[in-house]
Design a protein around this motif. Sequence first.
Motif, PDB file in Angstrom:
ATOM      1  N   VAL A 171       1.540   4.619 -12.341  1.00 12.21           N
ATOM      2  CA  VAL A 171       0.756   3.454 -12.741  1.00 12.21           C
ATOM      3  C   VAL A 171      -0.239   3.083 -11.632  1.00 12.21           C
ATOM      4  N   PRO A 172      -1.372   2.527 -12.033  1.00 12.27           N
ATOM      5  CA  PRO A 172      -2.391   2.152 -11.043  1.00 12.27           C
ATOM      6  C   PRO A 172      -2.152   0.763 -10.469  1.00 12.27           C
ATOM      7  N   PHE A 173      -2.759   0.501  -9.335  1.00  6.78           N
ATOM      8  CA  PHE A 173      -2.799  -0.851  -8.781  1.00  6.78           C
ATOM      9  C   PHE A 173      -4.164  -1.036  -8.131  1.00  6.78           C
ATOM     10  N   GLY A 174      -4.488  -2.278  -7.762  1.00  5.78           N
ATOM     11  CA  GLY A 174      -5.824  -2.578  -7.265  1.00  5.78           C
ATOM     12  C   GLY A 174      -5.936  -2.594  -5.751  1.00  5.78           C
ATOM     13  N   VAL A 175      -7.139  -2.864  -5.289  1.00  6.41           N
ATOM     14  CA  VAL A 175      -7.424  -2.883  -3.852  1.00  6.41           C
ATOM     15  C   VAL A 175      -6.641  -3.972  -3.122  1.00  6.41           C
ATOM     16  N   PRO A 176      -6.522  -5.202  -3.666  1.00  4.03           N
ATOM     17  CA  PRO A 176      -5.726  -6.216  -2.957  1.00  4.03           C
ATOM     18  C   PRO A 176      -4.278  -5.777  -2.740  1.00  4.03           C
ATOM     19  N   ALA A 177      -3.703  -5.117  -3.747  1.00  3.31           N
ATOM     20  CA  ALA A 177      -2.331  -4.618  -3.591  1.00  3.31           C
ATOM     21  C   ALA A 177      -2.280  -3.520  -2.538  1.00  3.31           C
ATOM     22  N   ARG A 178      -3.293  -2.646  -2.530  1.00  2.96           N
ATOM     23  CA  ARG A 178      -3.328  -1.591  -1.511  1.00  2.96           C
ATOM     24  C   ARG A 178      -3.403  -2.196  -0.109  1.00  2.96           C
ATOM     25  N   ASP A 179      -4.245  -3.200   0.063  1.00  2.00           N
ATOM     26  CA  ASP A 179      -4.378  -3.823   1.382  1.00  2.00           C
ATOM     27  C   ASP A 179      -3.059  -4.457   1.822  1.00  2.00           C
ATOM     28  N   ALA A 180      -2.370  -5.116   0.875  1.00  2.00           N
ATOM     29  CA  ALA A 180      -1.085  -5.738   1.204  1.00  2.00           C
ATOM     30  C   ALA A 180      -0.048  -4.680   1.557  1.00  2.00           C
ATOM     31  N   LEU A 181      -0.055  -3.568   0.840  1.00  2.00           N
ATOM     32  CA  LEU A 181       0.891  -2.481   1.118  1.00  2.00           C
ATOM     33  C   LEU A 181       0.614  -1.858   2.483  1.00  2.00           C
ATOM     34  N   GLU A 182      -0.646  -1.676   2.807  1.00  2.00           N
ATOM     35  CA  GLU A 182      -0.978  -1.078   4.103  1.00  2.00           C
ATOM     36  C   GLU A 182      -0.557  -1.984   5.255  1.00  2.00           C
ATOM     37  N   ALA A 183      -0.773  -3.285   5.093  1.00  2.00           N
ATOM     38  CA  ALA A 183      -0.351  -4.224   6.138  1.00  2.00           C
ATOM     39  C   ALA A 183       1.165  -4.205   6.295  1.00  2.00           C
ATOM     40  N   TRP A 184       1.871  -4.141   5.171  1.00  2.00           N
ATOM     41  CA  TRP A 184       3.339  -4.085   5.206  1.00  2.00           C
ATOM     42  C   TRP A 184       3.813  -2.791   5.868  1.00  2.00           C
TER      43      TRP A 184
END
Length: 334
Positions: free
Chosen positions: A190-203
């Motif tokens: 499933v896809p997700f958006g850029v805000p979720a990607r940024d949050a995942l990268e920070a985590w």
Amino acid sequence: MDGTSDARDLDRVVDGFLGHARHARGLSEQTLRAYANDLEQFVGFAAARGVADVGSVSLELLRDWLWEADQRSLARATIARRSSSVRAFTRWASETGLLASDPGVRLRAPKGASHLPRVVSTDQVRALLDGLAARAGTDDPGALRDLAVVELLYAAAIRVSELVGIDVVDVDRSRLTVRVLGKGGRERVVPFGVPARDALEAWLDRGRPVLAARRTATGGASGTARSTSASASASASASDGTERALFLGDRGGRLGTRSAYRVVARLLQDLPGEGPSGPHTFRHTAATHLLDGGADLRAVQELLGHASLGTTQIYTHVSSARLREVYRTAHPRA
């Protein structure tokens, strides 16, 4: 009791069905527990009425069992689930030749209460995520995790059981997709958006290593006790795949469903609106917002991992209900 009679004992046959359901059908643990609990109740009910052999299970017995549940004022959803459990059992028993015919085919029970799922508005979601982002800005590992959890729940519209089962390697940050294991062991991407990607990268960069270190640091005092504790900790980590887990709890182990539920419940408890305040609210909300934005119903079905389009259609009812409410409050001749 001879071997044939023993093999047809209702209690033993139910055990055989549960074993089949666990190993051959790929059902979720929640469904398996429901089957086991419901059929245990049914076996006890049948025994109290002198029925111990599977061949004596009749439509009348099944109806009496559901009627007794209704007389005890059990919820409609509970009775409907019981009906589903026992019909799955009698169908299997018929298919395997343990029953000459399937008495559950004609069994009917009330459908569960048709409450529409709770949906949070776009503005409310934005406010919640902005608040989480402010907390995560302090680089607190728990706050970084909570932001990534909620962003992913909403962005990918996944179940909480799917969320906690994600491993780090399941996330493709370049393609903005995540691989999850859904009901019945069905895998989907499933896809997700850029805000979720940024949050995942920070985590992953600043939060997960801190919580992973907490797990590594625990081990007791010294000497044999420390070695034994470390060995037990390593064994536990291996059993739940902690080393691979995307999300970790405060003590460094794989994040559990209860912990994820608490994270979301704290966020939603003060918001207006009725209905559950758990992770599923973000799944419902994402599906409704997609349809409101013009997404195709079948595309939403694929995203959610629904086997039936009919399951997805409830979100069209949610959108219609919201439209009626907007019309009622805004139109001068409503």
